[in-house]
Scaffold this active site. Sequence first.
Site, PDB file in Angstrom:
ATOM      1  N   ASP A 521       0.353 102.280  -6.986  1.00 46.02           N
ATOM      2  CA  ASP A 521       1.528 101.838  -7.730  1.00 46.02           C
ATOM      3  C   ASP A 521       1.156 100.543  -8.462  1.00 46.02           C
ATOM      4  OD1 ASP A 521       4.242 101.640  -8.521  1.00 46.02           O
ATOM      5  OD2 ASP A 521       4.606 100.225  -6.902  1.00 46.02           O
ATOM      6  N   LYS A 939       4.533 111.472  -8.930  1.00 43.66           N
ATOM      7  CA  LYS A 939       3.445 110.768  -8.249  1.00 43.66           C
ATOM      8  C   LYS A 939       2.829 111.660  -7.180  1.00 43.66           C
ATOM      9  CE  LYS A 939       5.163 106.008  -8.830  1.00 43.66           C
ATOM     10  NZ  LYS A 939       5.480 104.751  -8.146  1.00 43.66           N
TER      11      LYS A 939
END
Length: 1317
Positions: A521, A939
């Site tokens: 991230d 993701k």
Amino acid sequence: MCSVGIPKGIWSPFSFYWAGRWCDCVYYRGTAWHSIWLTPGRARQVPGLGGCQFGVYRLARCRGWGTGSMISERDSETTFDEDSQPNDEVMPYSDDETEDELDSRQPVVEPEQNGINREESQEPLKKDCSWQIKANDQRFYEQPQFKRTIFLCIKKSKYAGNAIKTYRYNPITFLPLNLFEQFKRAANFYFLVLLILQLIPQITTLSWYTTLVPLLLVLGITAVKDLVDDIARHRMDSEVNNRTCEVIRDGRFKTTKWKDIKVGDILRLKKNTFVPADILLLSSSEPNSLCYVETAELDGETNLKFKMALEVTHRYLQGESAMANFNGLIECEEPNNRLDKFTGTLFWRNTSYSLDADKILLRGCKIRNTDFCHGLVIFAGADTKIMKNSGKTRFKRTKIDSLTNYMVYTIFVVLVLLSAGLAIGHTYWEQQVGNSSWYLYDAQDFSPPYRGFLNFWGYIIVLNTMVPISLYVSVEVIRLGQSYFINWDLQMYYPEKDTAAKARTTTLNEQLGQIHYIFSDKTGTLTQNIMTFKKCCINGQRYGDWRDGAGQLQSHPQQVDFSWNMYADGKFVFYDHYLIEQIKSGKEPEIPKFFFLLAICHTVMVDTSDGQLNYQAASPDEGALVTAARNFGYAFLSRTQNTITISEMGIERTYDVLAILDFNSDRKRMSVIVRESDGSIRLYCKGADTVIYERLHPSNLKREATEEALDIFANETLRTLCLCYRDISQEEFVAWNKKFMEASVATTDRDEALDKVYEEIEKNLILLGATAIEDKLQDGVPETISRLSKADIKIWVLTGDKKETAENIGFSCELLTDETKICYGEDISALLQTRLENQRNGAGSSTCSSLRMSEPFFQGSKDRALIITGSWLNEILLEKKKKKKKLKLKFPRTAEEKQQQSEKRRRAEAYKEQQQQNFVDLACECRAVICCRVTPKQKAMVVELVKKYKKAITLAIGDGANDVNMIKTAHIGVGISGQEGMQAVMSSDYSFGQFRYLQRLLLVHGRWSYIRMCKFLRFFFYKNFAFTLVHIWYSFFSGFSAQTAYEDWFITLYNVLYSSLPVLLVGLLDQDVSDKLSLRFPSLYVLGQKDSLFNYKKFFLSLLHGAITSLVIFFIPYGAYLKTMGQDGEAPSDYQSFAVTAASSLIFIVNFQIGLDTSYWTFVNAFSVFGSIALYFGITFDFHSAGIHVLFPSGFQFTGTAPNALRQPYLWLTMILSIAVCLLPVVAWRFLSVTIWPSESDRIQKNRQKLLAAEQQWRRRQSGLQRGVSARRSAYAFSHQRGYADLIASGRSIRKKRAPLDAVLRGTGAAGAPHTS
């Protein structure tokens, strides 16, 4: 039917020229005229022809009149909005978005407070809104329709309680459940069956305790470990569940634990407390029941977001009695994982009110700047969105685990085959020898085949040590120890947050040494999410370097003293003294204008706390700019709906704010129009350089100098903004303001109308300069990424942030460099489409399968990176939502049609899979990949694709709830603990305080763990083969009778005491190079990625080595004892003496062998090797003593054997010969390997001093970019969401009673925003 006679959903055979564009149909619906443009899949309302909002409808592209049957099959299955280009600025559809929702999706419009839903808007809602909540009425949920069957006739409420449960056992279920789970492991179950077999007299050849003792030890250690882990889970659950808040109980607010909260309860939450469930905001202490929340637990962002209650609940639900009497009914969507979306309706007082995500407070948010708020619980516990976003908990096991299991299965097959062969041998021996030998008669008249059958099970028992029961418990002990080493590592301790590294899972340590891909991230993981004003350019002059008051550069920075400024916050750091002197002198008129613009052109809100001004901004960038202006003498003090008060070098002035032209992702700028003290009107604007430069006046003299400064700032990876202004005449403003007011109240296409009006005034701007903000990276991020890249680990950044910001951070952390060729989604889409077409065309040829594997997407070895947005990701991976065909006139389908549909779906799925595989191959050719504007589900999808198609070991690292799904999907999940919340940490396998610790976790702990585990497993298999195969050689001389070659107690204790400690310590402590060398030479890490140290080849080499050792251990004593006589005249060649000799040789050999395999000697290692040998002799002499035989005659039958045998020199010489034959070839081979074929670690150890001297310390790359020549532009420093302009302009955030300004300065009054914590 439309009013012009065209059936709904059908294109007309002619076109109209309407409102400046060609359209295919103009029709009347409800209260407005609408047009259908030529663009397939889109529809728009014709401007100015009505006041009804028009939705997006999917229209079949059918030229000519007809009915619904004319809709082509292809169009009915096409993806939503397929002909439009993916929008890089927006997030893709929500993770759980349904096809019906896509079909009925409405354009975004300004929601009306207290708006009552029209009848037609309720129809689609009723279909999906099956979740009902009744306030203050728990009996409502006891109705049968709210129950679900959980088992047979047992029913339970479908509404989850608010207690969170992550533990697995309780005091009653621990023992049975734990034993059940342990016996699900094949090896444990095998030894349980073996124990049962040993209780059968006809087949047992070993005493039952030889299996029971190791089995109990294994089960006990594993049970204790599971118990400790589960107690930790109990404590964590208890801590969360026992938090308290105020809940309406019996008409009063009472303190209640979180676990006792139920759906339908009304809560009171206070400032700085967490939200315990998903609740509907009813009212708050703020104007218009605003509520400010921090969503760090959800997305890692620390800037505040605001929620607002319905006007009707704000008005009527303020007091405690009103809350207790509230009986509203809510119908809304079922629990789902969409953090940004909510659809529901409140029914109260015979009226319905629309609900959306702006009125919902999610579990995990923190109440900020709001004294208290009230809410109604809608989703609790496992139904909350944060829990739904946590993804499915996956059982993770390492690659070595899987390989070891297959090897154990291989050993078991070998065991069965050997036992069968030896049983056949016994059958033959019985027929040839046993039946004719009267002295072997055992009073059992069994046939030779039956005896062979019994001996088969006897050999299964005798050779059971080939399947090592102690292997699993030893592995668990090693992993537990390695986990503690991670926890105790002070170099991974983050003192600022008092956060130590934590191995939350103890079963994945060695996998840390095999990582191929890291998925990270951005916000809160790579960056601190802290923006800092670093430099600026004013009137063409750059400021921010290390300079003294005279403008001379300094070699050592000296911090500027802001004590002259009463509003300085004390935390601001700046090193350019020359700028301060310029501000104080007032010689440059542009400098005051520059900082005045920063102080006035924003949507920041302010309040005081302890006499200090505190700013709350919609984005950290804007907060940093206002804070900088404050420290440079231009402090924003307060604001009302139409005014703003600023201190200009200590002089307070209030300005009328005539208009705020807010930022959005398309405009990339914001402006304010203010009336100055002399009555003149001026527009101040700040924005991205790309949009500002298009709107500058042609006569800007400092345009080139500012552009050069922008290039320099961008090259330093700073986030830039351009500042400008223009003077507006009274007449021009009056005319423009009339248009502005009309656009502001437009009921349709309001955003487009406002943007058009903004364009008319934001022109002919005068450039003031530019700001440069640093999106502060965490310490050591570039160094960490550099080292990991040298270890051949590829790093992908997956973030929800916008593309420019993500790209800028890529340059900051040196994931991208100036030499990197960047490819975007639009670039690779064509490449992938071409490859897919080629593969389709060559589907039948033999070269098709090799096409993808052999031909790279990019020619040459140029450094490449891929930056792709979530919208392009969905486009490329064919993940766009499909629309259902609403009208199906062809039914029922024939078998042929069903087969065609099935074939079509299969072909589409195959194409999708091929496209995804192509994308992964293309992305893996790039050195770095950045995916931006991606959802949590995307993701996880990217991680899953790499796992699926590259078969690579993956690691995901993040800090927020939006990273949880990715963390759980990857082989290893790492959570960053700190200010961003604990959701990611709670779902992770490892956690620590800073990204930079990842290099130590992988390159040191991961690599050591992998090497240790591989060495342990190789040696463990070796020592067990060397131990067990002696029984096979002995069987050739014992009639294949399943007689053991050793004493029973030796067999029992061999793996438990005599050979376990040295190999355990190697698995815990061994290291080929030090931690400093491991970090300095990341290339050492590659061994784990290639599985070089443990694989089937190494396994069979261990088997061969063990077999050779067992041959030596058996046949050298056998040959030495053959027809020999001892010194005392007694023959030493009896069975018991032979067993002691073979056992003693084995103990010496395996312990010395592990000594040869040890790379890192400590006192503990030496003690374990020689201590194990001493322990063996001590126990053997005790067990062979007469005293213990008297006490347990049946259990200890080797009375006097060891004392008698071990006093024979002949026996010691035999053992020395066995040891020499086994170990000398190993020593010679090791010497040749290190000399002729040294490994990487051997070379580094040998040339350590030379390499350390030659190795340069890591330095930040100096750019080759020349002044004035920009290869890229830094990201504009704005949030990717709207600011607080609407709140400010509407006055909804302004308190009714306002204290005077002097009270603000004393810290006792309220300013233009709620209190700041």
